[in-house]
Design an enzyme around this catalytic site. Structure first.
Site, PDB file in Angstrom:
ATOM      1  N   GLU A 140      -2.621  -5.447  -7.069  1.00  0.00           N
ATOM      2  CA  GLU A 140      -2.085  -4.599  -8.134  1.00  0.00           C
ATOM      3  C   GLU A 140      -0.648  -4.160  -7.841  1.00  0.00           C
ATOM      4  O   GLU A 140       0.209  -4.187  -8.729  1.00  0.00           O
ATOM      5  CB  GLU A 140      -2.969  -3.358  -8.332  1.00  0.00           C
ATOM      6  CG  GLU A 140      -4.401  -3.657  -8.731  1.00  0.00           C
ATOM      7  CD  GLU A 140      -5.327  -3.753  -7.525  1.00  0.00           C
ATOM      8  OE1 GLU A 140      -6.530  -3.492  -7.700  1.00  0.00           O
ATOM      9  OE2 GLU A 140      -4.853  -4.072  -6.405  1.00  0.00           O
ATOM     10  N   CYS A 154      -3.292   1.734  -4.899  1.00  0.00           N
ATOM     11  CA  CYS A 154      -2.954   0.919  -6.067  1.00  0.00           C
ATOM     12  C   CYS A 154      -3.047   1.708  -7.360  1.00  0.00           C
ATOM     13  O   CYS A 154      -2.246   1.509  -8.280  1.00  0.00           O
ATOM     14  CB  CYS A 154      -3.866  -0.305  -6.121  1.00  0.00           C
ATOM     15  SG  CYS A 154      -3.568  -1.479  -4.787  1.00  0.00           S
ATOM     16  N   CYS A 181      -7.714   0.546  -5.323  1.00  0.00           N
ATOM     17  CA  CYS A 181      -7.875   1.575  -4.303  1.00  0.00           C
ATOM     18  C   CYS A 181      -6.971   2.747  -4.672  1.00  0.00           C
ATOM     19  O   CYS A 181      -6.188   2.682  -5.629  1.00  0.00           O
ATOM     20  CB  CYS A 181      -7.518   1.017  -2.924  1.00  0.00           C
ATOM     21  SG  CYS A 181      -5.747   0.671  -2.708  1.00  0.00           S
ATOM     22  N   HIS A 205      -1.159  -5.287  -1.848  1.00  0.00           N
ATOM     23  CA  HIS A 205      -2.381  -5.498  -2.615  1.00  0.00           C
ATOM     24  C   HIS A 205      -2.026  -6.167  -3.941  1.00  0.00           C
ATOM     25  O   HIS A 205      -0.875  -6.122  -4.385  1.00  0.00           O
ATOM     26  CB  HIS A 205      -3.087  -4.167  -2.861  1.00  0.00           C
ATOM     27  CG  HIS A 205      -3.704  -3.584  -1.636  1.00  0.00           C
ATOM     28  ND1 HIS A 205      -4.675  -2.591  -1.693  1.00  0.00           N
ATOM     29  CD2 HIS A 205      -3.508  -3.831  -0.311  1.00  0.00           C
ATOM     30  CE1 HIS A 205      -5.043  -2.269  -0.463  1.00  0.00           C
ATOM     31  NE2 HIS A 205      -4.344  -2.998   0.392  1.00  0.00           N
TER      32      HIS A 205
END
Length: 212
Positions: free
Chosen positions: A101, A132, A129, A99
């Site tokens: 991040e 993350c 999320c 992801h």
């Protein structure tokens, strides 16, 4: 991904740093909810500038074969100097943990040659999320600032319905969570025609009945 090297304007974050040092209580922000009064007071014009910057960086992918609506930028909390930025690369790297991040944190830690990002803030085009946000906490980031919400993203792709603030609140580590910032602008990353077309190919698309 080329890391940032240039200096930037000083971020007016003195009050924020004092609050962190004093162990200020978290401001609870649920998925899709607007900023509370205390969170609004922490969001500055510089926060909006940084969010616009990461939005523009992420929007470049909309002209590529693999567009993504998720991008992140890490800056020095005190000086505002840019450290690292990255976009979601789950498909490109065949890695479900890639992801925006988490990739930005990995790249930043490698650049600094240390596992801690204490003293830094991450800006993300979408609310992190649970994975993350947990990664941000383990990295000891000072602050997370996000654009679109988990609720916004869930219109187009599968999500874990736990707010970033909820993850932070249940942690032993301290990290301020502020958002949404420039929510409408960041939402255009999801609604762009090229992104809408790409969503239909994602295993996590809301149009898919099962994950692949």
């Amino acid at each position: 991904m080329r890391p940032f090297e240039e200096s930037s304007l000083i971020v007016p974050m003195q009050k924020l740093n004092k609050a962190v040092a004093a162990g200020a209580a978290h401001n609870v922000i649920n998925c899709g909810m607007a900023l509370s009064a205390s969170a609004t007071s922490r969001v500055s014009a510089m926060d909006e500038k940084r969010m616009r910057e990461v939005y523009e960086f992420t929007a470049r992918t909309l002209k590529t074969a693999r567009p993504v609506p998720f991008g992140a930028l890490i800056v020095n909390t005190r000086t505002g100097k840019r450290l690292m930025r990255a976009t979601n690369a789950v498909l490109r790297e065949s890695d479900p943990s890639a992801h925006a991040e988490t990739r930005t944190v990995r790249l930043a830690c490698k650049k600094l040659k240390r596992p801690s990002l204490a003293g830094f803030t991450v800006y993300s085009t979408c609310e992190p999320c649970a994975m993350c946000m947990a990664n941000a906490l383990w990295a000891r980031l000072d602050r997370v600032v996000y654009g679109a919400t988990i609720e916004d993203a869930n219109r187009y792709c599968l999500q874990i319905h736990i707010s970033a603030e909820e993850v932070a609140r249940r942690s032993d580590m301290t990290c301020m969570v502020d958002g949404p910032v420039l929510r409408d602008l960041c939402n255009t990353l999801f609604t762009h025609p090229n992104m809408q077309k790409a969503f239909r190919t994602w295993s996590t698309s809301k149009n898919k009945s099962v994950k692949s």
